[in-house]
Design an enzyme around this catalytic site. Structure first.
Site, PDB file in Angstrom:
ATOM      1  N   ASP A   1       0.844  -1.192   0.000  1.00  0.00           N
ATOM      2  CA  ASP A   1       0.000   0.000   0.000  1.00  0.00           C
ATOM      3  C   ASP A   1       0.888   1.254   0.000  1.00  0.00           C
ATOM      4  O   ASP A   1       1.806   1.349   0.833  1.00  0.00           O
ATOM      5  CB  ASP A   1      -0.856  -0.064   1.289  1.00  0.00           C
ATOM      6  CG  ASP A   1      -1.944   0.983   1.331  1.00  0.00           C
ATOM      7  OD1 ASP A   1      -1.727   2.094   0.824  1.00  0.00           O
ATOM      8  OD2 ASP A   1      -3.007   0.678   1.899  1.00  0.00           O
TER       9      ASP A   1
ATOM     10  N   SER B   1     -10.069   4.645  -8.651  1.00  0.00           N
ATOM     11  CA  SER B   1     -10.265   5.420  -9.878  1.00  0.00           C
ATOM     12  C   SER B   1     -11.701   5.448 -10.408  1.00  0.00           C
ATOM     13  O   SER B   1     -11.949   6.087 -11.427  1.00  0.00           O
ATOM     14  CB  SER B   1      -9.352   4.874 -10.978  1.00  0.00           C
ATOM     15  OG  SER B   1      -9.834   3.632 -11.449  1.00  0.00           O
TER      16      SER B   1
ATOM     17  N   THR C   1      -6.150  13.522 -13.462  1.00  0.00           N
ATOM     18  CA  THR C   1      -7.311  13.407 -14.357  1.00  0.00           C
ATOM     19  C   THR C   1      -7.901  14.769 -14.730  1.00  0.00           C
ATOM     20  O   THR C   1      -7.759  15.741 -13.980  1.00  0.00           O
ATOM     21  CB  THR C   1      -8.400  12.568 -13.642  1.00  0.00           C
ATOM     22  OG1 THR C   1      -9.594  12.616 -14.401  1.00  0.00           O
ATOM     23  CG2 THR C   1      -8.706  13.103 -12.244  1.00  0.00           C
ATOM     24  N   ASP C   2      -8.613  14.802 -15.849  1.00  0.00           N
ATOM     25  CA  ASP C   2      -9.307  16.037 -16.241  1.00  0.00           C
ATOM     26  C   ASP C   2     -10.513  16.313 -15.339  1.00  0.00           C
ATOM     27  O   ASP C   2     -11.058  17.418 -15.345  1.00  0.00           O
ATOM     28  CB  ASP C   2      -9.746  15.984 -17.715  1.00  0.00           C
ATOM     29  CG  ASP C   2     -10.649  14.804 -18.060  1.00  0.00           C
ATOM     30  OD1 ASP C   2     -10.971  13.993 -17.170  1.00  0.00           O
ATOM     31  OD2 ASP C   2     -11.039  14.694 -19.242  1.00  0.00           O
ATOM     32  N   GLU C   3     -10.935  15.286 -14.566  1.00  0.00           N
ATOM     33  CA  GLU C   3     -12.152  15.474 -13.750  1.00  0.00           C
ATOM     34  C   GLU C   3     -11.965  16.525 -12.663  1.00  0.00           C
ATOM     35  O   GLU C   3     -12.940  17.020 -12.106  1.00  0.00           O
ATOM     36  CB  GLU C   3     -12.588  14.143 -13.122  1.00  0.00           C
ATOM     37  CG  GLU C   3     -12.867  13.095 -14.171  1.00  0.00           C
ATOM     38  CD  GLU C   3     -13.843  12.018 -13.753  1.00  0.00           C
ATOM     39  OE1 GLU C   3     -14.434  12.128 -12.673  1.00  0.00           O
ATOM     40  OE2 GLU C   3     -14.002  11.072 -14.534  1.00  0.00           O
TER      41      GLU C   3
ATOM     42  N   TYR D   1     -14.417  11.119  -6.070  1.00  0.00           N
ATOM     43  CA  TYR D   1     -13.189  10.722  -6.781  1.00  0.00           C
ATOM     44  C   TYR D   1     -12.438  11.964  -7.267  1.00  0.00           C
ATOM     45  O   TYR D   1     -11.237  12.122  -7.001  1.00  0.00           O
ATOM     46  CB  TYR D   1     -13.533   9.821  -7.976  1.00  0.00           C
ATOM     47  CG  TYR D   1     -12.407   9.712  -8.989  1.00  0.00           C
ATOM     48  CD1 TYR D   1     -11.232   9.033  -8.678  1.00  0.00           C
ATOM     49  CD2 TYR D   1     -12.507  10.309 -10.252  1.00  0.00           C
ATOM     50  CE1 TYR D   1     -10.188   8.944  -9.611  1.00  0.00           C
ATOM     51  CE2 TYR D   1     -11.480  10.229 -11.180  1.00  0.00           C
ATOM     52  CZ  TYR D   1     -10.324   9.542 -10.849  1.00  0.00           C
ATOM     53  OH  TYR D   1      -9.288   9.465 -11.763  1.00  0.00           O
TER      54      TYR D   1
ATOM     55  N   LYS E   1      -8.723  13.402  -6.172  1.00  0.00           N
ATOM     56  CA  LYS E   1      -7.606  13.618  -7.112  1.00  0.00           C
ATOM     57  C   LYS E   1      -7.186  15.099  -7.078  1.00  0.00           C
ATOM     58  O   LYS E   1      -5.998  15.414  -7.151  1.00  0.00           O
ATOM     59  CB  LYS E   1      -8.003  13.213  -8.537  1.00  0.00           C
ATOM     60  CG  LYS E   1      -8.206  11.727  -8.750  1.00  0.00           C
ATOM     61  CD  LYS E   1      -6.952  10.879  -8.537  1.00  0.00           C
ATOM     62  CE  LYS E   1      -5.916  11.038  -9.614  1.00  0.00           C
ATOM     63  NZ  LYS E   1      -4.805  10.048  -9.487  1.00  0.00           N
TER      64      LYS E   1
ATOM     65  N   ASN F   1     -10.363  10.671 -20.564  1.00  0.00           N
ATOM     66  CA  ASN F   1     -10.743   9.247 -20.454  1.00  0.00           C
ATOM     67  C   ASN F   1      -9.881   8.356 -21.342  1.00  0.00           C
ATOM     68  O   ASN F   1      -9.785   8.581 -22.548  1.00  0.00           O
ATOM     69  CB  ASN F   1     -12.197   9.064 -20.902  1.00  0.00           C
ATOM     70  CG  ASN F   1     -13.171   9.526 -19.869  1.00  0.00           C
ATOM     71  OD1 ASN F   1     -13.186  10.703 -19.516  1.00  0.00           O
ATOM     72  ND2 ASN F   1     -13.995   8.627 -19.368  1.00  0.00           N
TER      73      ASN F   1
ATOM     74  N   TYR G   1     -26.387   5.857 -18.696  1.00  0.00           N
ATOM     75  CA  TYR G   1     -26.914   6.737 -17.645  1.00  0.00           C
ATOM     76  C   TYR G   1     -27.585   7.963 -18.275  1.00  0.00           C
ATOM     77  O   TYR G   1     -27.029   8.584 -19.193  1.00  0.00           O
ATOM     78  CB  TYR G   1     -25.793   7.251 -16.734  1.00  0.00           C
ATOM     79  CG  TYR G   1     -25.031   6.195 -15.948  1.00  0.00           C
ATOM     80  CD1 TYR G   1     -25.528   4.907 -15.757  1.00  0.00           C
ATOM     81  CD2 TYR G   1     -23.798   6.512 -15.375  1.00  0.00           C
ATOM     82  CE1 TYR G   1     -24.817   3.975 -15.020  1.00  0.00           C
ATOM     83  CE2 TYR G   1     -23.074   5.575 -14.638  1.00  0.00           C
ATOM     84  CZ  TYR G   1     -23.588   4.300 -14.472  1.00  0.00           C
ATOM     85  OH  TYR G   1     -22.887   3.386 -13.750  1.00  0.00           O
TER      86      TYR G   1
END
Ligand code: NAD
Ligand code: DAU
Length: 370
Positions: free
Chosen positions: A60, A86, A133-135, A159, A163, A188, A216
């Site tokens: 870990d 993720s 990430t772009d998120e 999430y 990040k 993505n 969705y």
């Protein structure tokens, strides 16, 4: 020759990165560290572990004693940090693990690397690549320009928030301690070895098994797709040639609606069955086995809470600084990915046995057709 630590190397992007790194820089010593969560799979790495081309440690990133031992033993000069929880849907139903790994785990890893490189007077030559990430930038409206490196952070899921926190920690370590770190924010990914809880593999496998394809909401959400091979080559470029302290956005300008992506998957499967009659025997429940279209399985279901509408990445800084572009177009890469899943049935059968079934029940059991 570098001694390289790849965290999360048994995950989707991690496995692809290990293979790409091995091929591009055969003299580097690679150590993969992975906690082997549900998302990990070492099958593709087993030959490399067996012939000692790479070292593998199950552990870990939040285990400070283990991190210190590994740095003492291997004297890493490069860290590619991919280990993370993720999956956005899992972060909605169970956010805690995301904070543990993505925030606290990243902190422990950063601190260990900093202490080690300081003591060894390596802060000028070592490099820590934080893969993000772009998120973190939140959601775009239909006419908004794509995210740049200076777009404000507006994470919408646990999430994305975890990040974003880890990005801020990395940035603070650079500014405060002179940590030789770089950040990439990517859109993505898709391609081989992606876990079948994510959109593209989930839809491929459901279609082959004749199960509903659960889109969705109304399926108008847009993601900017990048083939994982392009992401991995960008990561290797940034870690070696990027400027420390900088952030690089990585994305292929392949903005597609989810509706379109699922339709393309259906068409690719239909075409594969038409070209290879043996597939009908292997997957008798797939509509294409009876010369029907997989599109008949498409079903619109309850939306994801806080569902970001659109992501788009402006990667012009990366392209400008490195003189490189991204090779794999989505309309080529997607059918290739469908073919990869057709050719690797034992891999996804293995991954989708056991605990995966419980997740499908948890995430889709409550969703109603809309
Ligand atoms: P993944 O979930 O497939 O793999 C993550 C890996 O990290 C798994 O093997 C898991 O076992 C390991 N891991 C989890 N917790 C750990 C811990 N505490 N210690 C050590 N290992 C641990 O994820 P992925 O899609 O390969 O993403 C890799 C990285 O890239 C993540 O940081 C993610 O945020 C980022 N990213 C992913 C995408 C994408 O589209 N998949 C896009 C941009 C950025
Ligand atoms: O943008 C980069 C991010 O892309 C990464 O940081 C994440 O780690 C990665 O998981 C991915 O996040 P997304 O939420 O965009 O990926 P996911 O595959 O879960 O979903 C893609 C889109 O498809 C999203 O709009 C939700 C939708 N979707 C997803 C699933 C699993 C569906 O419509 N149905 C589904 O069953």
């Amino acid at each position: 020759m570098q001694s390289v630590l790849i965290t999360g190397g048994a995950g989707f992007i991690g496995q692809n990165l290990v293979h790409a790194w091995r091929a591009a820089r055969p003299t580097d010593r690679l150590t993969v560290l992975d906690a082997m969560t549900y998302a990990a799979n070492v099958r593709s790495l087993e030959p490399l572990i067996a012939d000692r081309s790479i070292g593998f440690v199950k552990g870990d990133i939040g285990d400070a004693a283990l991190m210190q031992r590994l740095f003492d033993q291997h004297k890493f000069s490069r860290v590619a940090h991919l280990a993370a929880e993720s999956h956005v849907d899992r972060s909605i139903s169970d956010p805690e693990a995301f904070l543990q790994t993505n925030v606290l785990g990243t902190f422990t890893l950063l601190k260990t690397a900093l202490d080690h490189w300081r003591a060894a007077a390596k802060l000028d030559t070592a490099r820590f690549l934080h893969v993000s990430t772009d998120e973190v930038y939140g959601s775009l409206g239909p006419a908004d320009p794509a995210f740049t490196e200076s777009s404000p952070y507006r994470p919408n899921s646990p999430y994305a928030a975890s990040k974003a926190s880890s990005d801020h920690l990395v940035r603070a370590f650079v500014a405060t301690y002179g940590m030789p770190a770089l950040i990439t924010n990517c859109s993505n990914n898709y391609g081989p070895y992606q876990h079948p809880e994510k959109l593209i593999p989930l839809m491929i496998i459901h279609a082959l098994e004749g199960k509903p394809l659960p889109i969705y909401g109304d399926g108008s959400n847009i993601r900017d797709w990048l083939h994982v091979s392009d992401h991995c080559s960008a990561l290797m470029h940034v870690i070696e040639h990027g400027r420390t302290g900088e952030t690089y956005n990585v994305g292929g300008r392949n903005e597609r609606t989810n509706r379109y992506v699922v339709s393309l998957i259906c068409d690719a499967i239909d075409a594969a069955f038409a070209a290879d009659p043996a597939l009908a025997t292997r997957f008798p429940s797939c509509p294409a086995a009876a010369a029907s279209s997989c599109r008949t399985l498409i079903s619109y279901v309850t939306d994801r809470p806080g569902h970001d509408h659109r992501y788009a990445i402006d990667a012009s800084k990366f392209v400008r600084e490195f003189g490189r572009n991204f090779d794999v177009g989505f309309e080529t890469g997607l059918p290739q990915t469908v073919q990869w899943y057709l050719d690797h049935e034992p891999w996804w059968r293995d991954v989708t046995s056991g605990a995966y079934k419980a997740w499908i029940e948890q995430n889709y059991g409550f969703r109603r057709a809309v």
